[in-house]
Design a protein around this motif. Structure first.
Motif, PDB file in Angstrom:
ATOM      1  N   PHE A  45       0.867  -1.170   0.000  1.00 31.12           N
ATOM      2  CA  PHE A  45       0.000   0.000   0.000  1.00 31.12           C
ATOM      3  C   PHE A  45       0.910   1.227   0.000  1.00 31.12           C
ATOM      4  N   HIS A  46       0.583   2.213  -0.817  1.00 30.41           N
ATOM      5  CA  HIS A  46       1.390   3.411  -0.953  1.00 30.41           C
ATOM      6  C   HIS A  46       0.486   4.633  -0.782  1.00 30.41           C
ATOM      7  N   MET A  47       0.936   5.584   0.013  1.00 29.19           N
ATOM      8  CA  MET A  47       0.226   6.841   0.186  1.00 29.19           C
ATOM      9  C   MET A  47       1.180   7.955  -0.213  1.00 29.19           C
ATOM     10  N   MET A  48       0.749   8.809  -1.135  1.00 28.86           N
ATOM     11  CA  MET A  48       1.586   9.913  -1.602  1.00 28.86           C
ATOM     12  C   MET A  48       0.914  11.218  -1.247  1.00 28.86           C
ATOM     13  N   PHE A  49       1.735  12.225  -0.920  1.00 27.43           N
ATOM     14  CA  PHE A  49       1.177  13.519  -0.554  1.00 27.43           C
ATOM     15  C   PHE A  49       2.037  14.661  -1.075  1.00 27.43           C
ATOM     16  N   VAL A  50       1.402  15.831  -1.196  1.00 26.76           N
ATOM     17  CA  VAL A  50       2.103  17.068  -1.525  1.00 26.76           C
ATOM     18  C   VAL A  50       1.611  18.158  -0.587  1.00 26.76           C
ATOM     19  N   MET A  51       2.514  19.089  -0.297  1.00 26.57           N
ATOM     20  CA  MET A  51       2.205  20.276   0.489  1.00 26.57           C
ATOM     21  C   MET A  51       3.030  21.423  -0.085  1.00 26.57           C
ATOM     22  N   SER A  52       2.642  22.635   0.236  1.00 22.34           N
ATOM     23  CA  SER A  52       3.408  23.802  -0.161  1.00 22.34           C
ATOM     24  C   SER A  52       4.189  24.297   1.056  1.00 22.34           C
ATOM     25  N   ILE A  53       5.507  24.313   0.932  1.00 20.41           N
ATOM     26  CA  ILE A  53       6.388  24.825   1.983  1.00 20.41           C
ATOM     27  C   ILE A  53       7.172  25.977   1.365  1.00 20.41           C
ATOM     28  N   GLN A  54       6.938  27.174   1.846  1.00 22.88           N
ATOM     29  CA  GLN A  54       7.550  28.386   1.286  1.00 22.88           C
ATOM     30  C   GLN A  54       7.375  28.426  -0.232  1.00 22.88           C
ATOM     31  N   GLU A  55       6.171  28.059  -0.654  1.00 25.59           N
ATOM     32  CA  GLU A  55       5.758  28.029  -2.061  1.00 25.59           C
ATOM     33  C   GLU A  55       6.604  27.093  -2.927  1.00 25.59           C
ATOM     34  N   LYS A  56       7.187  26.069  -2.310  1.00 24.72           N
ATOM     35  CA  LYS A  56       7.883  24.979  -3.010  1.00 24.72           C
ATOM     36  C   LYS A  56       7.125  23.690  -2.733  1.00 24.72           C
ATOM     37  N   MET A  57       7.241  22.726  -3.640  1.00 25.51           N
ATOM     38  CA  MET A  57       6.527  21.465  -3.479  1.00 25.51           C
ATOM     39  C   MET A  57       7.250  20.524  -2.522  1.00 25.51           C
ATOM     40  N   LEU A  58       6.569  20.172  -1.449  1.00 25.53           N
ATOM     41  CA  LEU A  58       7.022  19.104  -0.571  1.00 25.53           C
ATOM     42  C   LEU A  58       6.261  17.870  -1.020  1.00 25.53           C
ATOM     43  N   PHE A  59       6.987  16.859  -1.454  1.00 26.73           N
ATOM     44  CA  PHE A  59       6.397  15.627  -1.978  1.00 26.73           C
ATOM     45  C   PHE A  59       6.855  14.481  -1.093  1.00 26.73           C
ATOM     46  N   GLY A  60       5.925  13.664  -0.642  1.00 27.42           N
ATOM     47  CA  GLY A  60       6.287  12.559   0.233  1.00 27.42           C
ATOM     48  C   GLY A  60       5.473  11.320  -0.039  1.00 27.42           C
ATOM     49  N   SER A  61       5.918  10.236   0.583  1.00 33.45           N
ATOM     50  CA  SER A  61       5.222   8.959   0.414  1.00 33.45           C
ATOM     51  C   SER A  61       5.364   8.109   1.667  1.00 33.45           C
ATOM     52  N   TYR A  62       4.429   7.182   1.807  1.00 34.88           N
ATOM     53  CA  TYR A  62       4.452   6.221   2.909  1.00 34.88           C
ATOM     54  C   TYR A  62       4.096   4.872   2.313  1.00 34.88           C
ATOM     55  N   HIS A  63       4.926   3.872   2.579  1.00 32.33           N
ATOM     56  CA  HIS A  63       4.785   2.544   1.987  1.00 32.33           C
ATOM     57  C   HIS A  63       4.717   1.503   3.102  1.00 32.33           C
ATOM     58  N   PHE A  64       3.798   0.538   2.967  1.00 30.47           N
ATOM     59  CA  PHE A  64       3.635  -0.491   3.994  1.00 30.47           C
ATOM     60  C   PHE A  64       2.832  -1.656   3.427  1.00 30.47           C
ATOM     61  N   SER A  65       2.743  -2.725   4.190  1.00 24.95           N
ATOM     62  CA  SER A  65       1.992  -3.909   3.781  1.00 24.95           C
ATOM     63  C   SER A  65       0.500  -3.602   3.752  1.00 24.95           C
ATOM     64  N   GLU A  66      -0.168  -4.053   2.720  1.00 26.59           N
ATOM     65  CA  GLU A  66      -1.605  -3.813   2.561  1.00 26.59           C
ATOM     66  C   GLU A  66      -2.397  -4.378   3.735  1.00 26.59           C
ATOM     67  N   GLU A  67      -1.898  -5.421   4.343  1.00 26.65           N
ATOM     68  CA  GLU A  67      -2.590  -6.050   5.473  1.00 26.65           C
ATOM     69  C   GLU A  67      -2.724  -5.108   6.669  1.00 26.65           C
ATOM     70  N   GLU A  68      -1.856  -4.130   6.757  1.00 26.13           N
ATOM     71  CA  GLU A  68      -1.826  -3.210   7.905  1.00 26.13           C
ATOM     72  C   GLU A  68      -2.449  -1.854   7.602  1.00 26.13           C
ATOM     73  N   LYS A  69      -3.209  -1.736   6.518  1.00 25.71           N
ATOM     74  CA  LYS A  69      -3.623  -0.411   6.059  1.00 25.71           C
ATOM     75  C   LYS A  69      -4.476   0.373   7.056  1.00 25.71           C
ATOM     76  N   ARG A  70      -5.297  -0.278   7.837  1.00 21.39           N
ATOM     77  CA  ARG A  70      -6.150   0.459   8.773  1.00 21.39           C
ATOM     78  C   ARG A  70      -5.298   1.249   9.777  1.00 21.39           C
ATOM     79  N   GLU A  71      -4.340   0.598  10.412  1.00 20.83           N
ATOM     80  CA  GLU A  71      -3.480   1.275  11.399  1.00 20.83           C
ATOM     81  C   GLU A  71      -2.480   2.213  10.743  1.00 20.83           C
ATOM     82  N   GLU A  72      -1.932   1.798   9.617  1.00 22.16           N
ATOM     83  CA  GLU A  72      -0.907   2.605   8.955  1.00 22.16           C
ATOM     84  C   GLU A  72      -1.467   3.912   8.402  1.00 22.16           C
ATOM     85  N   ARG A  73      -2.718   3.911   7.961  1.00 20.24           N
ATOM     86  CA  ARG A  73      -3.344   5.163   7.516  1.00 20.24           C
ATOM     87  C   ARG A  73      -3.376   6.177   8.655  1.00 20.24           C
ATOM     88  N   LYS A  74      -3.655   5.716   9.856  1.00 18.33           N
ATOM     89  CA  LYS A  74      -3.685   6.600  11.022  1.00 18.33           C
ATOM     90  C   LYS A  74      -2.302   7.199  11.272  1.00 18.33           C
TER      91      LYS A  74
END
Length: 159
Positions: free
Chosen positions: A114-143
């Protein structure tokens, strides 16, 4: 779960992540990200089952462009991995602004990831990130993902 505050990206970002996560050795990063362009910062659980990355790019990004940016990244992922999208682009308010994120699923020899990707604006620059984990753990990992992104701060805002 105990948490730690760390600064990264040359002091520009402050993260609140699980205490047992560390920056892995370069060999581990290369194995997990076998690409020319590696993430700027990687934090990993000791067993490597949870991986969080952040990149501060030179690409300009204003707050009002966040949804469009995450939507375009999602569109690209859906082209590479058809029918993999789990959560379509979503906006999430944080203390320092808005984050846009989505999730997708990929298959692997050792199980689905399972992969979660995100973007935010930090000083008007793109902050790009990701979180990767086993699909079996998605309920807790989303939190955990949401807690990390909501707590993210610019470096000078660190207490």
């Amino acid at each position: 779960m105990p948490w730690q505050k760390i600064t990264c990206l040359n002091g520009k970002i402050c993260l609140h992540i699980p205490k047992h996560w560390k920056s892995p050795a370069e060999e581990r990063v290369s194995k997990r990200f076998p690409y020319y362009q590696k993430p700027q910062e990687v934090f990993m659980s000791p067993e490597g089952s949870q991986i969080f990355t952040v990149n501060l790019l030179d690409k300009p990004l204003k707050e009002k462009e966040i949804y469009s940016a995450i939507w375009e990244i999602q569109r690209l992922i859906n082209w590479i991995y058809p029918e993999s999208i789990q959560d379509s682009s979503i906006r999430m308010k944080t203390k320092i602004g808005t984050a846009g994120w989505f999730s997708f699923l990929t298959g692997g020899i050792e199980g689905d990831l399972f992969h979660m990707m995100f973007v935010m604006s930090i000083q008007e620059k793109m902050l790009f990130g990701s979180y990767h984990f086993s699909e079996e753990e998605k309920r807790e990992e989303r939190k955990i993902f949401k807690k990390i992104v909501e707590a993210l701060r610019e470096g000078e805002e660190m207490e």
